[in-house]
Design a protein around this motif. Sequence first.
Motif, mmCIF file in Angstrom:
data_model
loop_
_atom_site.group_PDB
_atom_site.id
_atom_site.type_symbol
_atom_site.label_atom_id
_atom_site.label_comp_id
_atom_site.label_asym_id
_atom_site.label_seq_id
_atom_site.Cartn_x
_atom_site.Cartn_y
_atom_site.Cartn_z
ATOM 1 N N PRO A 77 0.826 -1.218 0.000
ATOM 2 C CA PRO A 77 0.000 0.000 0.000
ATOM 3 C C PRO A 77 0.853 1.258 0.000
ATOM 4 O O PRO A 77 1.837 1.363 0.739
ATOM 5 C CB PRO A 77 -0.802 -0.140 1.301
ATOM 6 N N GLY A 78 0.494 2.201 -0.846
ATOM 7 C CA GLY A 78 1.223 3.446 -0.939
ATOM 8 C C GLY A 78 2.442 3.407 -1.830
ATOM 9 O O GLY A 78 3.087 4.440 -2.054
ATOM 10 N N LYS A 79 2.785 2.239 -2.336
ATOM 11 C CA LYS A 79 3.948 2.114 -3.201
ATOM 12 C C LYS A 79 3.561 2.320 -4.657
ATOM 13 O O LYS A 79 2.431 2.053 -5.066
ATOM 14 C CB LYS A 79 4.599 0.737 -3.035
ATOM 15 N N ALA A 80 4.525 2.787 -5.455
ATOM 16 C CA ALA A 80 4.331 2.959 -6.887
ATOM 17 C C ALA A 80 5.069 1.854 -7.628
ATOM 18 O O ALA A 80 5.979 1.216 -7.095
ATOM 19 C CB ALA A 80 4.850 4.325 -7.322
ATOM 20 N N GLU A 106 2.604 6.057 -10.697
ATOM 21 C CA GLU A 106 1.702 6.114 -9.544
ATOM 22 C C GLU A 106 0.245 6.076 -10.021
ATOM 23 O O GLU A 106 -0.038 5.883 -11.201
ATOM 24 C CB GLU A 106 1.980 7.377 -8.737
ATOM 25 N N GLY A 107 -0.677 6.247 -9.059
ATOM 26 C CA GLY A 107 -2.091 6.309 -9.394
ATOM 27 C C GLY A 107 -2.690 4.977 -9.786
ATOM 28 O O GLY A 107 -3.600 4.914 -10.625
ATOM 29 N N LEU A 108 -2.219 3.888 -9.172
ATOM 30 C CA LEU A 108 -2.709 2.556 -9.507
ATOM 31 C C LEU A 108 -3.952 2.228 -8.681
ATOM 32 O O LEU A 108 -4.052 2.582 -7.507
ATOM 33 C CB LEU A 108 -1.624 1.518 -9.250
ATOM 34 N N ALA A 109 -4.882 1.509 -9.289
ATOM 35 C CA ALA A 109 -6.112 1.128 -8.603
ATOM 36 C C ALA A 109 -5.831 -0.018 -7.636
ATOM 37 O O ALA A 109 -5.017 -0.898 -7.925
ATOM 38 C CB ALA A 109 -7.167 0.708 -9.619
ATOM 39 N N PRO A 110 -6.478 -0.046 -6.468
ATOM 40 C CA PRO A 110 -6.268 -1.156 -5.530
ATOM 41 C C PRO A 110 -6.949 -2.429 -6.022
ATOM 42 O O PRO A 110 -7.837 -2.401 -6.879
ATOM 43 C CB PRO A 110 -6.928 -0.642 -4.242
ATOM 44 N N ASN A 111 -6.481 -3.564 -5.480
ATOM 45 C CA ASN A 111 -7.086 -4.872 -5.739
ATOM 46 C C ASN A 111 -7.236 -5.153 -7.230
ATOM 47 O O ASN A 111 -8.285 -5.581 -7.707
ATOM 48 C CB ASN A 111 -8.438 -4.987 -5.036
ATOM 49 N N TYR A 135 0.522 -6.864 -8.881
ATOM 50 C CA TYR A 135 -0.815 -6.818 -8.306
ATOM 51 C C TYR A 135 -0.868 -5.766 -7.204
ATOM 52 O O TYR A 135 0.142 -5.493 -6.549
ATOM 53 C CB TYR A 135 -1.189 -8.190 -7.742
ATOM 54 N N THR A 136 -2.051 -5.207 -7.012
ATOM 55 C CA THR A 136 -2.237 -4.228 -5.949
ATOM 56 C C THR A 136 -3.218 -4.751 -4.905
ATOM 57 O O THR A 136 -3.985 -3.993 -4.322
ATOM 58 C CB THR A 136 -2.741 -2.885 -6.528
ATOM 59 N N TYR A 137 -3.209 -6.060 -4.677
ATOM 60 C CA TYR A 137 -4.043 -6.626 -3.618
ATOM 61 C C TYR A 137 -3.644 -6.004 -2.282
ATOM 62 O O TYR A 137 -2.472 -5.741 -2.032
ATOM 63 C CB TYR A 137 -3.860 -8.143 -3.535
#
Length: 633
Positions: free
Chosen positions: A94-97, A140-145, A168-170
Amino acid sequence: MSRPESPRPARLLPRHAAMYKNLGLVRRRGAAAAYVDTWSIAPRAALLLALLALLAPAAARGGDDLVVRDSASLPAPPAIALIEPAKTGGILAPGKAFRFRVTADRPVETGAIRVWLNGEEVTERLRVEGTPTSREATLEGLAPNTSYRAKITAENARGSTECVARFYTYRDKVDGYRGIWYTLGEITGPYGDKNSGGLAFCANHTLTPMAVYAPQVEKTFFVYGGTTGPEDRYLLAMASYYDHKLHRVPRPTIVRDQRGVDDPHDNPSLTIDQAGHVWVFIAGRGRHRPGQIFRSKQPYSVDAFDEIISREQTYSQIWYVPGKGFFHLLTLYTRGRELYWETSPDGRNWTAEPARDLPKLAGFDGHYQVSRLDGSKIGTAFNYHPGGKPDRRTNLYYVQTTDFGQTWTTVDGRRLTTPLDNTENPALVVDYQAQGRLFYISKLVFDEESRPVILGVSSGGYAPGPRNDPRLWEITRWTGEKWVTSVVTQSDHNYDSGALYIDGGRWMVIGPALAGPQVYFTGGEVGLWASTDRGANWSLERRITENSPMNHSYVRRPHNPADPFFAVWADGDSSRLSPSRLYFTNSTGDRLYMLPYQMDAEYAEPVLLDPPTPPPADASNLSGSESRLKKTQ
């Protein structure tokens, strides 16, 4: 979800392979194992011509000083390496690009670096910093999950490079049940490795239990080694449950992101305390990779966990004894794989130095064990590794405690002095070494008279293939006077591991002992064998899976199973990297369910396979294949 610090990636190529890569004759991989295409033919041809021109004078002189220099001195196109996540298939914290590095021996202009996410170009969102020969790019600006497939290209005067990486942004959940695929990488040959395939529930001889039924809420809680996607080997310690009343499962929870680890020896086990809190014990590996203990924030919930401790611990076998607390059997790599135990009344206080502080149960060359709780009695059965070599594992031993580890005895009550430190001791049950056979231990249960019954596979040798046949599935039971061994069936691999059940006069074994599509590889088709004479004679009662595209492996039983979640396991192609799906069946084996590989909602029903043939495992259509299957109980 807990995430450790990322290990620094390091992948070295043999010198000759690197040379051919720089000549453009083979494909190249970046430092983070992302796929890199060969560069265009024009720069490659130019390089070859230049190389020939350099070699021509030496060739004209007879080749006396014809030397191929180190490939590092040859010109090459830009190199692309992932920074965050550090490995393809990884999860962004979380919070990472999303970040990567582009390096080259000739300048790379910022406009020569381009990025696509899931087919859409997003280059305009890219922030590029650094020098012309060492660029660092951030997105940046990636959607979660969300699952992402990133294509990166970089170009300079030397040529162009293309890198494809999945990430993945899980956050705390994964949108489906995906098992980890693994191979030991120790043997190559016509019958594959010693142990490979879908190892989400690996291994019976290391982690127990991996599922527990909670009658208070009519749910079976379970843990497994998961991964991010069908092409990934990126281990996640996962927890979930099957709701018996509603016949559904939630999206599984990431208890711990094992960043950079792909080895299911780090799989979790679990228990449930008297208040209903779910405890997850994650195994480390050797003495360099720590394990952890987690406690659910809420009773009978796997939505969120607190980490209690991180320390040296492997192969956790954890039992909660009402009124007394936690009894933890574990392995430490002190002098080989040695067996230890510890207790805790509340699970809050554990030593940070297990190798220094814990009592040792057995330590002669090394051991694997299986354990079981029966009332207030805890028993463990184990083998031993001559010379510290697991490939030579043999013999069968059994010990038990009825006073929460204060004393240990043999099955007939003779008190033992711990640690057991030699092969000839009163706990010896079967001397397989004298028979010239190996023994792979699978399961321990107790019969209706609280007598131990042990399941395992004996073999002629450690290597896969027909030369070490027969692999005999054997039951060894205590009659009250002596140990008796009988044969259940036979299979084609040492790591074919199953589950044992005793219900009054009906004894059952559920396991992958039937020949599967990858013959003589780990696993096979799952069958149910039954005995009505206390294990003396067995017959195949049902083929639970048929015509499977991949082998099934490591069938596990919940600590106190309830239909229809009576046995659980994973599949996987044991001969090559593949997706791995999770399954369960009922006590009669006539209903086979597959957990949803892809979930579009918070909950989903398991997929009923009727006929009991899993769908093809093509990674490109896993989500679509389930819509053609039944979803009725």
